[in-house]
Design a protein around this motif. Structure first.
Motif, mmCIF file in Angstrom:
data_model
loop_
_atom_site.group_PDB
_atom_site.id
_atom_site.type_symbol
_atom_site.label_atom_id
_atom_site.label_comp_id
_atom_site.label_asym_id
_atom_site.label_seq_id
_atom_site.Cartn_x
_atom_site.Cartn_y
_atom_site.Cartn_z
ATOM 1 N N ALA A 181 0.840 -1.097 0.109
ATOM 2 C CA ALA A 181 0.153 -0.074 -0.017
ATOM 3 C C ALA A 181 0.909 1.274 0.079
ATOM 4 C CB ALA A 181 -0.876 0.022 1.061
ATOM 5 N N GLY A 182 0.759 2.106 -1.012
ATOM 6 C CA GLY A 182 1.711 3.160 -1.140
ATOM 7 C C GLY A 182 2.634 2.983 -2.374
ATOM 8 N N GLY A 183 3.669 3.848 -2.281
ATOM 9 C CA GLY A 183 4.835 3.732 -3.009
ATOM 10 C C GLY A 183 4.609 3.951 -4.514
ATOM 11 N N THR A 184 3.507 4.569 -4.943
ATOM 12 C CA THR A 184 3.148 4.816 -6.430
ATOM 13 C C THR A 184 3.112 6.299 -6.535
ATOM 14 O OG1 THR A 184 0.514 4.972 -5.793
ATOM 15 C CG2 THR A 184 1.679 2.818 -6.540
ATOM 16 N N ALA A 185 3.105 6.818 -7.804
ATOM 17 C CA ALA A 185 3.151 8.117 -8.159
ATOM 18 C C ALA A 185 2.110 9.032 -7.613
ATOM 19 C CB ALA A 185 3.527 8.330 -9.540
ATOM 20 N N THR A 186 2.422 10.081 -7.249
ATOM 21 C CA THR A 186 1.382 10.838 -6.662
ATOM 22 C C THR A 186 0.152 11.245 -7.960
ATOM 23 O OG1 THR A 186 2.679 12.980 -6.722
ATOM 24 C CG2 THR A 186 2.230 11.754 -4.660
ATOM 25 N N THR A 187 0.889 11.176 -9.193
ATOM 26 C CA THR A 187 0.051 11.707 -10.413
ATOM 27 C C THR A 187 -0.646 10.293 -11.043
ATOM 28 O OG1 THR A 187 2.050 11.468 -11.548
ATOM 29 C CG2 THR A 187 1.459 13.854 -10.736
ATOM 30 N N SER A 188 -0.626 9.129 -10.443
ATOM 31 C CA SER A 188 -1.010 8.209 -11.211
ATOM 32 C C SER A 188 -2.583 8.090 -11.002
ATOM 33 C CB SER A 188 -0.567 6.712 -10.364
ATOM 34 O OG SER A 188 -1.099 5.768 -10.834
ATOM 35 N N VAL A 189 -3.102 7.897 -12.237
ATOM 36 C CA VAL A 189 -4.443 7.693 -12.202
ATOM 37 C C VAL A 189 -5.271 6.443 -11.523
ATOM 38 C CG1 VAL A 189 -6.530 7.897 -13.888
ATOM 39 C CG2 VAL A 189 -4.533 9.176 -14.564
ATOM 40 N N GLU A 190 -4.663 5.510 -11.834
ATOM 41 C CA GLU A 190 -5.100 4.106 -11.302
ATOM 42 C C GLU A 190 -4.671 4.263 -9.561
ATOM 43 O OE1 GLU A 190 -5.627 -0.250 -12.393
ATOM 44 O OE2 GLU A 190 -3.587 0.570 -12.844
ATOM 45 N N LYS A 191 -5.532 3.907 -8.646
ATOM 46 C CA LYS A 191 -5.147 3.944 -7.488
ATOM 47 C C LYS A 191 -5.541 2.601 -6.861
ATOM 48 C CE LYS A 191 -4.395 8.407 -7.088
ATOM 49 N NZ LYS A 191 -3.168 9.041 -6.896
ATOM 50 N N GLY A 192 -4.775 2.194 -5.753
ATOM 51 C CA GLY A 192 -4.798 0.761 -5.467
ATOM 52 C C GLY A 192 -3.795 0.254 -4.601
ATOM 53 N N LEU A 193 -3.757 -1.103 -4.507
ATOM 54 C CA LEU A 193 -2.564 -1.998 -3.866
ATOM 55 C C LEU A 193 -1.855 -2.565 -4.945
ATOM 56 C CD1 LEU A 193 -4.778 -3.807 -1.006
ATOM 57 C CD2 LEU A 193 -3.176 -1.887 -0.758
ATOM 58 N N SER A 194 -0.688 -2.268 -4.784
ATOM 59 C CA SER A 194 0.209 -2.933 -5.795
ATOM 60 C C SER A 194 0.776 -4.494 -5.435
ATOM 61 C CB SER A 194 1.677 -2.182 -6.017
ATOM 62 O OG SER A 194 1.103 -0.770 -6.294
ATOM 63 N N PHE A 195 0.629 -5.428 -6.380
ATOM 64 C CA PHE A 195 1.213 -6.804 -5.947
ATOM 65 C C PHE A 195 2.106 -7.288 -6.691
ATOM 66 C CE2 PHE A 195 0.269 -11.454 -6.439
ATOM 67 C CZ PHE A 195 0.547 -11.688 -5.144
#
Length: 706
Positions: A356-370
Motif C-alpha cells: 500500500a503506497g509507493g506509487t506516483a502521486t499523479t497516477s490515475v489508477e489507485k489501489g494496492l500494488s502486488f
C-alpha cells in the motif's frame, strides 16, 4: 419513523427507536388504518375532530432497540481466520469516541468501549482475547468469551509497536526509547522481560531510535525481527543477543527511491518504516520512507536487492528512480509506503508482495500494488545471481484497483484458514481502508471487487462505501420471509460467533431499511424490533446498471410496498426507477441493454445483474421530470412521484403505464392578502412542488347516502 437522513461523514450510524406499545394506544396497524379512513371520510363530510387531543408526552416512551453503523472514522482492522471474526477500531472524533467493534456471522456483533477517551491505533487477536492499543499509549485486553474488558496496561513510555501471536499468552511492546517489554495476557500483568535498545549499541551517536515494527520468525518463535527507525536487527531469545544487523545505505550518486535528483549527491540512510520476514524466514524485507524496498539475506545479513515498485538497483550510483509526471519534462513524487505484506499461497515458498503506497502521486489508477514473485529458489543450491533475479523480475505485477482519488492507508488480509505467517498465508480477499474512511473488499490476488452484501455485517455496509440516504418502511412478515435472493457469490468471509436468542413476533410487520450508497448500490434488510430476525439476508440492487450510467447517482427518495415488496427509487437527476421481485431469465448472461418505451416509460428488464438469479429486478424507468421530491409506492400496484418542477406523475404497474401527469398548479389553491390600495406590480408567485405523497381510501360524493 418514516425516513432517516444519513450523513456522509467520518462516522455513519443509525439508531432504531420504538414507542411504548402499552402507553400508546395506536399499536395495531388494522386499528390505525380504520382510524385513518374515518378521519379522511370525516373531513370530507365536514366533521372536525382533533386526534391529538388528550395525547401527553408521558404516553411516549422511546427506547433503543439496536444500533447499526460505525460511530466514527475507522482506524484499524484485524481478522482471525480460526474464529472467523473481524475487528474494527475507530478514532475519537466529533462523530463519536474511539471503540472496537467485533463482527461475526449474520448479525453477530459486539462493541468494546475503551477505558478512557482515545483513538484506537492497533487491534490484534490473540486466541480468545482481543488486544487494542490506543492513542494514549494504553493497551486494553478484551475477552471474546465474556465480551468484557479483562485488563488494561500503561507501559513505561510511548508505545510505537505491538506484537501478539496465536500461540503466545504474551504481548511484545515496542517503546519510543527503543526498548521492548512484554505483557502477560493470561496473568494480566507485566513480565520481567526487557530487551534493550540494540541500535544504540550499534550506533552510540544515534540520539533516538524508536521501534517501528516487530515480527516473529515464521518458523522459529525464539527469533524476533526488531525494526528501528534507522535499521533492523534479528534478536535471539535463546542467546539473548542480536545475530544480524540491517542498515540501508545509499552512496553518493545513488538515487534511492526519491524522484528528486538533487537528493542523490550525499550519503544517505533512509529511515525505516517496516521490517518483515519472508514466509519461510529465509529473507528479510525492509521498507523505507523514500519508497525503497530492500531485500536481505537473513543468514549472513547481506543485501540482495534494493528496488522500488517501478525501478531496480536504486542503491547503485547512476541508477534511475524517476517517475514521469503528468506533463512532459516533469517528475512525480511517490506516496509513502503505508503497509507491506509478504503473502504466500498454500505453499509458503510461492510468495508475493502486497504494498500500500509507493506509487506516483499523479497516477490515475489507485489501489494496492502486488508483485507476484512466484516459487522461491532453493536457497542451499541457488547462486547469488539467481536470488537477485528472483526479486528483480517477478512473474507479474498488477494493481488491485480501488476507487479514484483515494489512497489505501491500511489493509487487512483474509487468510483461508491459517492464523500464522503474520496473517498473510493463502489469503482469499483483502479489506482496504481508504483515506476517505471508506472500506473496499477485493478478491486476492485478482483484485475484483467483492460486495459486502451478505458477506459483512450490515453495520460495515454503511461505510462500504458511505451511505447517502436511508429510508425505513414496513413489509408484511410473510412476504419478507419469501424475499431471499439467489445470487452467485464466493465463500463466506465471516462465519464465527454465536447468535443470541430473541422472541419471535409472528404477527408484526417487518421494519425494512433501504440504504442508498455512493457507488449506486441499494441494500434492503430487516432492522428488526429487537426480536428474532427470521430472514437476516440483505437484498442488493445495482441502481447504476438499472439507469445505464455509473456517475451522478444521487438518490433523493425511496419507497417500498409493504404488501408486494416492490421498490421505487427517485434520483436528483429526475429518473424514477421501479424494481419488482422475480426470476432473472438472463441469469449468467451479460445481455445487450435495449430501450423499449411504452406509455411514457422505458422498459429496463434487460438490465438485471447477470449474477442475480432471483431477487429485485429492474422493471421500468420514468425519465427526467426534474429532481424527485416525493415518492410513494402502494400495495395495489400504483406509484406516485412528485418533482421539484411541480409535476406529479402516477404510474399503474399493471401496464406499466403513466395514468396521470399534471402540474401542481392545476389543482393547488393560492391565497394572498388583500389591500385597499391598488398595486401596479404583480407579486411573483413562489414555486410550489410536492414534498410528501400519500394514498388514501376516499368516498365519492353521496356514496354513503344510499
Amino acid at each position: 419513523m418514516r425516513e432517516i437522513d444519513a450523513t456522509q461523514g467520518k462516522g455513519s450510524e443509525a439508531l432504531q427507536l420504538k414507542f411504548n406499545e402499552n402507553a400508546f394506544p395506536l399499536s395495531s396497524n388494522v386499528f390505525y388504518r380504520s382510524e385513518m379512513t374515518q378521519f379522511l371520510r370525516g373531513k370530507q363530510a365536514g366533521v372536525q375532530r382533533d386526534f391529538s387531543a388528550g395525547l401527553d408526552p408521558s404516553l411516549f416512551a422511546i427506547d433503543e432497540l439496536v444500533r447499526y453503523g460505525i460511530n466514527s472514522q475507522i482506524s484499524a482492522l484485524a481478522y482471525d481466520p480460526v474464529q472467523s471474526l473481524l475487528a474494527v477500531g475507530t478514532n475519537d472524533t466529533q462523530f463519536g469516541p474511539g471503540q472496537v467493534y467485533v463482527f461475526g456471522q449474520t448479525r453477530v456483533s459486539v462493541v468494546f468501549p475503551l477505558p478512557r477517551k482515545a483513538s484506537v491505533r492497533t487491534v490484534q487477536f490473540s486466541a480468545d482475547k482481543l488486544v487494542a492499543l490506543d492513542s494514549r499509549n494504553e493497551i486494553s485486553c478484551f475477552s471474546l468469551e465474556t465480551t468484557r474488558i479483562v485488563s488494561s496496561y500503561a507501559p513505561p513510555g510511548g508505545v510505537t509497536a505491538i506484537l501478539t501471536d496465536p500461540v503466545l499468552d504474551y504481548a511484545l511492546i515496542g517503546l519510543q526509547n527503543g526498548e521492548v517489554v512484554a505483557y502477560d495476557l493470561d496473568r494480566q500483568g507485566p513480565t520481567p522481560l526487557r530487551i534493550p535498545n540494540f541500535w544504540k549499541q550499534q550506533n552510540p551517536r544515534c540520539r533516538s531510535a524508536p521501534i517501528v515494527s516487530l515480527a516473529l520468525h515464521p518458523r522459529d518463535i525464539g527469533i524476533l525481527l526488531i525494526g528501528y527507525s534507522e535499521g533492523a536487527v534479528i534478536y535471539s531469545f535463546k542467546s539473548d543477543k542480536t545475530t544480524r544487523v540491517f542498515q540501508y545505505e545509499l552512496p553518493p550518486g545513488a538515487p534511492g527511491g526519491d524522484s528528486d535528483s538533487t537528493s542523490g549527491n550525499t550519503r544517505r540512510y533512509p529511515r525505516l518504516t517496516q521490517a518483515l520476514w519472508h514466509p519461510t524466514g529465509t529473507f528479510v524485507l525492509t521498507g523505507h520512507e523514500d519508497s525503497s524496498l530492500v531485500v536481505w539475506d537473513s543468514k549472513d545479513g547481506r543485501k540482495i536487492l534494493a528496488r522500488t515498485l517501478q525501478n531496480i538497483h536504486v542503491d547503485q550510483p547512476g541508477a534511475s528512480s524517476k517517475v514521469l509526471g503528468s506533463t512532459p519534462g516533469t517528475f512525480a513524487f511517490k506516496t509513502p509506503l503505508f503497509r507491506i505484506a509478504w503473502c504466500s499461497k498454500e505453499n509458503p515458498d510461492d510468495t508475493g508482495l502486497l504494498v500500500a503506497g509507493g506509487t506516483a502521486t499523479t497516477s490515475v489508477e489507485k489501489g494496492l500494488s502486488f508483485l507476484d514473485l512466484g516459487q522461491t529458489p532453493v536457497y542451499a543450491t541457488s547462486s547469488w545471481q539467481v536470488l537477485s533475479n528472483y526479486f528483480e523480475k517477478p512473474k507479474g505485477q498488477h494493481t488491485l484497483a480501488t476507487p479514484p482519488n483515494s489512497e489505501v492507508v491500511e489493509f487487512c488480509l483474509i487468510p483461508r484458514k491459517s492464523p500464522y505467517y503474520a496473517g498473510s498465508h493463502d489469503p482469499i480477499a483483502v479489506i482496504a481502508l481508504l483515506t476517505s474512511g471508506e472500506l473496499v473488499t477485493l478478491s486476492f490476488p485478482s483484485g475484483h471487487p467483492i460486495s459486502p452484501t451478505n458477506q459483512l455485517h450490515p453495520s460495515l455496509t454503511y461505510v462500504h462505501p458511505f451511505v447517502s440516504r436511508i429510508d425505513l418502511g414496513y413489509v408484511d412478515r410473510t412476504r419478507w420471509l419469501g424475499m431471499v435472493e439467489n445470487r452467485s457469490k464466493g465463500p463466506l468471509i465471516l462465519k464465527g460467533g454465536a447468535e443470541a436468542k430473541h422472541p419471535i413476533l409472528k404477527f408484526a410487520n417487518r421494519n425494512v431499511i433501504q440504504s442508498a450508497h455512493a457507488d449506486g448500490t441499494i441494500r434492503i434488510w430487516d432492522a428488526g424490533h429487537g426480536d428474532e430476525v427470521e430472514n437476516g439476508s440483505v437484498l442488493q440492487i445495482d441502481l447504476s446498471r438499472a439507469i445505464g450510467r455509473s456517475s451522478e447517482i444521487n438518490v433523493s427518495r425511496m419507497s417500498i410496498s409493504g404488501a408486494t415488496g416492490e421498490l421505487a427509487v427517485g434520483l436528483r437527476t429526475g429518473e424514477t426507477t421501479i424494481f419488482r421481485w422475480g426470476r432473472n431469465k438472463d441469469f449468467g448472461r451479460n445481455t445487450t441493454q435495449t430501450e423499449v418505451k411504452n406509455f411514457g416509460l422505458q422498459s429496463i428488464t434487460s438490465r438485471a445483474e447477470p449474477s442475480l438469479k432471483e431477487g429485485l429486478l429492474p422493471l421500468t424507468l420514468l425519465e427526467g421530470q426534474g429532481p424527485v421530491s416525493a415518492l410513494k409506492m402502494t400495495g395495489v400496484g400504483f406509484v406516485a412521484a412528485g418533482f421539484e418542477t411541480g409535476k406529479i406523475v402516477v404510474i399503474d404497474l399493471r401496464g406499466p403505464a403513466v395514468i396521470y401527469d399534471a402540474g401542481i398548479d392545476d389543482f393547488a389553491q393560492y391565497s394572498g392578502r388583500g389591500s385597499v390600495r391598488k398595486s401596479t406590480k404583480q407579486q411573483p408567485r413562489k414555486p410550489e412542488w410536492p414534498t410528501c405523497i400519500e394514498f388514501g381510501v376516499m368516498s365519492l360524493e353521496s356514496e354513503g347516502d344510499n
